[in-house]
Design a protein around this motif. Structure first.
Motif, PDB file in Angstrom:
ATOM      1  N   UNK A  49       0.955  -1.171   0.052  1.00 31.69           N
ATOM      2  CA  UNK A  49      -0.029   0.098  -0.031  1.00 31.69           C
ATOM      3  C   UNK A  49       0.779   1.161  -0.033  1.00 31.69           C
ATOM      4  N   UNK A  50       2.231   0.992   0.364  1.00 33.54           N
ATOM      5  CA  UNK A  50       3.056   2.929   0.712  1.00 33.54           C
ATOM      6  C   UNK A  50       3.227   2.590  -0.920  1.00 33.54           C
ATOM      7  N   UNK A  51       3.715   1.561  -1.397  1.00 30.44           N
ATOM      8  CA  UNK A  51       4.650   1.786  -2.721  1.00 30.44           C
ATOM      9  C   UNK A  51       3.324   1.457  -4.310  1.00 30.44           C
ATOM     10  N   UNK A  52       1.843   1.078  -4.157  1.00 24.96           N
ATOM     11  CA  UNK A  52       0.821   1.578  -5.512  1.00 24.96           C
ATOM     12  C   UNK A  52       0.222   1.915  -5.109  1.00 24.96           C
ATOM     13  N   UNK A  53      -0.393   3.206  -6.176  1.00 24.34           N
ATOM     14  CA  UNK A  53      -1.187   3.629  -6.145  1.00 24.34           C
ATOM     15  C   UNK A  53      -2.275   3.420  -6.866  1.00 24.34           C
ATOM     16  N   UNK A  54      -2.169   2.228  -7.559  1.00 20.15           N
ATOM     17  CA  UNK A  54      -3.555   1.809  -8.660  1.00 20.15           C
ATOM     18  C   UNK A  54      -4.856   1.232  -8.198  1.00 20.15           C
ATOM     19  N   UNK A  55      -5.474   0.671  -8.697  1.00 17.15           N
ATOM     20  CA  UNK A  55      -6.337   0.017  -8.722  1.00 17.15           C
ATOM     21  C   UNK A  55      -6.061  -1.822  -8.614  1.00 17.15           C
ATOM     22  N   UNK A  56      -6.972  -2.008  -7.063  1.00 16.43           N
ATOM     23  CA  UNK A  56      -6.496  -3.047  -6.458  1.00 16.43           C
ATOM     24  C   UNK A  56      -8.004  -4.512  -6.960  1.00 16.43           C
ATOM     25  N   UNK A  57      -8.637  -3.876  -8.160  1.00 16.08           N
ATOM     26  CA  UNK A  57      -9.054  -4.849  -8.560  1.00 16.08           C
ATOM     27  C   UNK A  57      -7.932  -5.930  -9.515  1.00 16.08           C
ATOM     28  N   UNK A  58      -9.136  -7.360  -9.133  1.00 11.15           N
ATOM     29  CA  UNK A  58      -8.294  -7.866 -10.162  1.00 11.15           C
ATOM     30  C   UNK A  58      -8.235  -7.958 -11.980  1.00 11.15           C
ATOM     31  N   UNK A  59      -8.883  -8.107 -11.885  1.00  9.57           N
ATOM     32  CA  UNK A  59      -8.728  -7.434 -13.819  1.00  9.57           C
ATOM     33  C   UNK A  59      -7.939  -6.052 -14.446  1.00  9.57           C
ATOM     34  N   UNK A  60      -7.477  -5.270 -12.840  1.00 11.13           N
ATOM     35  CA  UNK A  60      -6.187  -4.417 -12.850  1.00 11.13           C
ATOM     36  C   UNK A  60      -4.700  -4.801 -12.787  1.00 11.13           C
ATOM     37  N   UNK A  61      -4.984  -5.874 -11.912  1.00 18.89           N
ATOM     38  CA  UNK A  61      -3.525  -6.644 -10.773  1.00 18.89           C
ATOM     39  C   UNK A  61      -3.405  -7.985 -11.356  1.00 18.89           C
ATOM     40  N   UNK A  62      -4.191  -8.091 -12.367  1.00 18.50           N
ATOM     41  CA  UNK A  62      -3.595  -9.514 -13.149  1.00 18.50           C
ATOM     42  C   UNK A  62      -2.899  -9.239 -14.310  1.00 18.50           C
ATOM     43  N   UNK A  63      -3.125  -7.599 -14.436  1.00 23.20           N
ATOM     44  CA  UNK A  63      -2.270  -7.514 -16.128  1.00 23.20           C
ATOM     45  C   UNK A  63      -1.054  -7.471 -16.325  1.00 23.20           C
ATOM     46  N   UNK A  64      -0.380  -7.847 -17.402  1.00 26.28           N
ATOM     47  CA  UNK A  64       1.269  -7.717 -17.359  1.00 26.28           C
ATOM     48  C   UNK A  64       1.349  -6.275 -17.711  1.00 26.28           C
TER      49      UNK A  64
END
Length: 433
Positions: free
Chosen positions: A123-138
């Motif tokens: 959480x200190x370094x990642x500012x993007x969406x927490x949704x799986x469809x975003x996290x699982x993208x290369x």
């Protein structure tokens, strides 16, 4: 030549102007488009190069950092980050991480794995969406580098292992000057700087160097100052024997200097004073780092001295003095190569990182073993601390409540009888930060 490494403190002209460096250029207006990278990622990528977790030799012209990261990219980041943190005594996993799907989620997992951290660190370094469809993208390469850079910066600062440097705050009548003593020739071990330094920089209105490194005419000025303007020649000034010896040494050092006979002695001496192949003499000096930050943030840059003043520090010495200086350094190189010079620079960098004033001042306070070296050191130091202190005072008195950030050689800040003492004499409250 007893402590020849001392001269490294004073070769600002060559270390900042003639030593080539590689900074990352983004898509901002007015900057050349050398690589394909998003503007938001430029600072993190540049930091990665300074930290040494994504080596500068990998930052090549026309590189595409928006492309998907591959296994080699991620293995490089993991390997160099592990080595960086491990060298500082920060606990990391000994095992390598096996990258499989190259997704954002996997990169975050690899960082947590390396740092023995849980998801709260992400959480200190990642500012993007927490949704799986975003996290699982290369993950694009620029994102992977940014995440590892942020993680490195945070973990090193949390561990108290960031470079402390020689950093002071001078205040008077509501105005403030941050004083950072720099090492002109740097290495990856000097980064990251402690957070307090960068916060002070962000707070400041204007960045001041000894000379304005953004001046487009600066290179041309020194190009002209380096060469004889009349019928004079280096061979005539040095004599046949010393000139011949110089030629032989330059060949051994793989330094091909065009029009050697027309290069002035001071420029030759400054060139010989640096080991251009030594890892402790990389173009990772503190001025370069803050120059990049100022360009990225559009911060105004000023100077306490100027190019003409600094050139006179070198040119006012006699030909006979430079003959002796060149002879002395050639003697040193014949006997020890750059061993002693490099050792001295390493010790100064180490003292700077640790804020070890005692050792640093012992290093720069050693008298040279001959008159020529003492004359040189005196020529390039006398009166400058008082002048720069008066200039800082003048700048702050121009506008009440102003905050400026000053980056000058550590030898002008670290000793008690330096810029900070002259500011105290003018009524400033100077405290270490």
């Amino acid at each position: 030549m007893k402590k020849i490494f001392k001269i490294y403190l004073f070769i600002l002209l060559f270390s900042l102007i003639f030593v080539s460096g590689q900074e990352v250029k983004g898509e901002n207006k007015g900057q050349s488009q050398k690589i394909n990278i998003s503007p938001w990622a430029v600072s993190d990528l540049n930091d990665a190069g300074f930290y040494g977790i994504y080596p500068l030799d990998k930052i090549k012209a026309k590189a595409d950092y928006k492309r998907i990261a591959d296994k080699e990219d991620l293995d490089t980041l993991y390997k160099f980050t592990k080595e960086k943190l491990g060298a500082l005594g920060i606990s990391v996993k000994n095992e390598n991480f096996i990258f499989k799907d190259f997704s954002r989620k996997e990169i975050l997992s690899s960082i947590n794995f390396l740092l023995n951290a849980d998801d709260s660190f992400s959480q200190k370094i990642f500012f993007g969406s927490k949704k799986d469809d975003y996290l699982m993208v290369k993950i694009p390469l620029e994102e992977a580098i940014s995440l590892y850079t942020r993680a490195t910066r945070i973990r090193i600062n949390e561990s108290g292992k960031a470079a402390k440097a020689f950093f002071y705050e001078a205040t008077k009548d509501g105005s403030k000057a941050y004083l950072l003593g720099s090492i002109h020739l740097g290495t990856n071990e000097m980064y990251p700087l402690k957070d307090e330094i960068l916060k002070a920089f962000n707070e400041s209105e204007i960045l001041y160097f000894e000379i304005d490194l953004t001046d487009p005419d600066l290179q041309n000025f020194y190009d002209q100052e380096m060469f004889y303007k009349d019928e004079g020649s280096l061979k005539k000034d040095l004599g046949d024997d010393l000139y011949r010896r110089l030629e032989e040494s330059l060949k051994k050092l793989n330094l091909n200097i065009k029009n050697l006979d027309k290069v002035r002695p001071w420029a030759i001496y400054s060139t010989l004073s640096m080991d251009h192949e030594n890892k402790y003499g990389k173009a990772l000096g503190v001025e370069r780092y803050f120059l990049f930050l100022s360009e990225r943030e559009g911060k105004e840059v000023g100077e306490l001295e100027n190019a003409q003043m600094q050139s006179k520090l070198f040119t006012r010495l006699s030909t006979e003095t430079y003959k002796e200086l060149i002879k002395n350094i050639l003697d040193e190189l014949d006997k020890n190569s750059y061993k002693n010079i490099n050792r001295g620079l390493y010790l100064m960098q180490k003292a700077w990182i640790q804020n070890d004033l005692k050792n640093f001042n012992n290093l720069i306070g050693t008298e040279a073993s001959n008159e020529a070296d003492n004359e040189y050191n005196k020529s390039i130091t006398d009166g400058r601390d008082e002048y720069m202190a008066k200039k800082i005072d003048e700048i702050l008195r121009e506008k009440k409540g102003r905050t400026i950030f000053v980056v000058i050689g550590a030898a002008h800040v670290a000793p008690e009888n330096s810029v900070r003492r002259f500011l105290e004499d003018m009524g400033y409250n100077v405290s270490e930060k």
